[in-house]
Scaffold this active site. Structure first.
Site, mmCIF file in Angstrom:
data_model
loop_
_atom_site.group_PDB
_atom_site.id
_atom_site.type_symbol
_atom_site.label_atom_id
_atom_site.label_comp_id
_atom_site.label_asym_id
_atom_site.label_seq_id
_atom_site.Cartn_x
_atom_site.Cartn_y
_atom_site.Cartn_z
ATOM 1 N N SER A 152 0.860 -1.194 0.000
ATOM 2 C CA SER A 152 0.000 0.000 0.000
ATOM 3 C C SER A 152 0.885 1.228 0.000
ATOM 4 C CB SER A 152 -0.887 0.014 1.257
ATOM 5 O OG SER A 152 -1.537 1.260 1.416
ATOM 6 N N TYR B 139 -1.771 -0.249 10.041
ATOM 7 C CA TYR B 139 -1.860 -0.804 8.698
ATOM 8 C C TYR B 139 -0.642 -0.385 7.877
ATOM 9 C CZ TYR B 139 -3.808 -1.594 4.003
ATOM 10 O OH TYR B 139 -4.031 -2.011 2.712
ATOM 11 N N LYS C 254 2.324 -2.678 6.140
ATOM 12 C CA LYS C 254 2.586 -2.672 4.704
ATOM 13 C C LYS C 254 4.033 -2.300 4.407
ATOM 14 C CE LYS C 254 -1.387 -4.094 3.257
ATOM 15 N NZ LYS C 254 -1.504 -5.420 2.601
#
Length: 258
Positions: free
Chosen positions: A149, A162, A166
């Site tokens: 991401s 998150y 990533k």
């Protein structure tokens, strides 16, 4: 008597892919792209009903589904085993399964949630890569694509856990690319906001406003990531490994001065 290897039926490439988290969203878009070029595919997902529906939509003649939780090692083993049983090989692995169960600053993040994020987003990807390697790729080659991401290459307020996971996924890509060469190429894709159920909180009710910041004038679609994954698992990318392809509609262009 000498055995003769029969050609694949018309429309089939002879290659097989395993795509995790593919009952919908980006994973589904990746599966669509690989099927369109003739690959056979095993898809995974947590919801068995959603997975069955995805298999029917994608084509049960070329697709199988195995339901389970990505971080479960037993599930990982079963998925690879089922893929080998059904298709006899697993050339490509696309690690797409991911989670983001929390929205807020990491200063107050529950560490148990952080562990869950890493188990699903990073450790599960390593588990699938290990099992795919030993089942087929070690001796026969192939390619791995990890779905990272843009949150992993920049600060990402309110989705920090998150983003950190990533970033780890991107480094995992580098480590695997170094270790698995020259037999297996390993690359990552770092999407910006893609219109999926997973990312809905980032654009729902304000899509026009959210898209306005993108030089290409729109949010991403699962097919955008599917096309990138198809390229990174094709012969056209045979000299590419250890790279992270940012697929962001140009949003990072806005980080310049002026």
């Amino acid at each position: 008597m000498t055995s003769v290897e029969l050609p694949e039926p018309p429309g089939l490439s002879g290659k097989v892919a395993l795509v995790t988290g593919a009952s919908r969203g980006i994973g589904y878009g990746v599966a669509q792209a690989l099927i369109a070029r003739g690959d056979r595919v095993c898809i995974t997902g947590r919801n068995e009903d959603a997975l069955k529906e995805a298999v029917e939509q994608l084509g049960a003649d070329r697709v199988i589904g195995v339901a389970g939780k990505a971080h479960d090692e037993e599930h990982q083993a079963v998925v690879v085993e089922r893929t080998m049983e059904a298709f006899g090989r697993v050339d490509f692995l696309v690690n797409n399964a991911g989670t983001n169960p929390v929205f807020g600053p990491i200063a107050d993040l529950d560490l148990n949630i952080a562990r869950k994020v890493f188990e699903t987003n990073v450790v599960s990807a390593l588990g699938f890569a290990q099992k795919t390697w030993h089942a087929w790729q070690k001796d026969n080659g192939g390619a791995i694509v990890n779905i990272a991401s843009v949150a992993g290459v920049s600060a990402s307020p309110f989705i920090g856990a998150y983003g950190i996971s990533k970033a780890a996924m991107i480094n995992l890509t580098l480590q695997l690319a170094h270790e698995y060469a020259p037999r297996v190429r390993v690359n990552a894709i770092a999407p910006a906001v893609v219109k999926t159920q997973f990312a809905k909180a980032l654009y729902e009710g304000r899509e026009e406003e959210a898209a306005a910041g993108y030089p290409l004038g729109r949010l991403g679609m699962p097919s955008d990531i599917g096309g990138a994954a198809a390229f990174l698992t094709s012969e056209q990318s045979d000299w590419i490994t250890g790279q992270t392809l940012v697929v962001d509609g140009g949003i990072f262009l806005n980080a310049g001065v002026g």
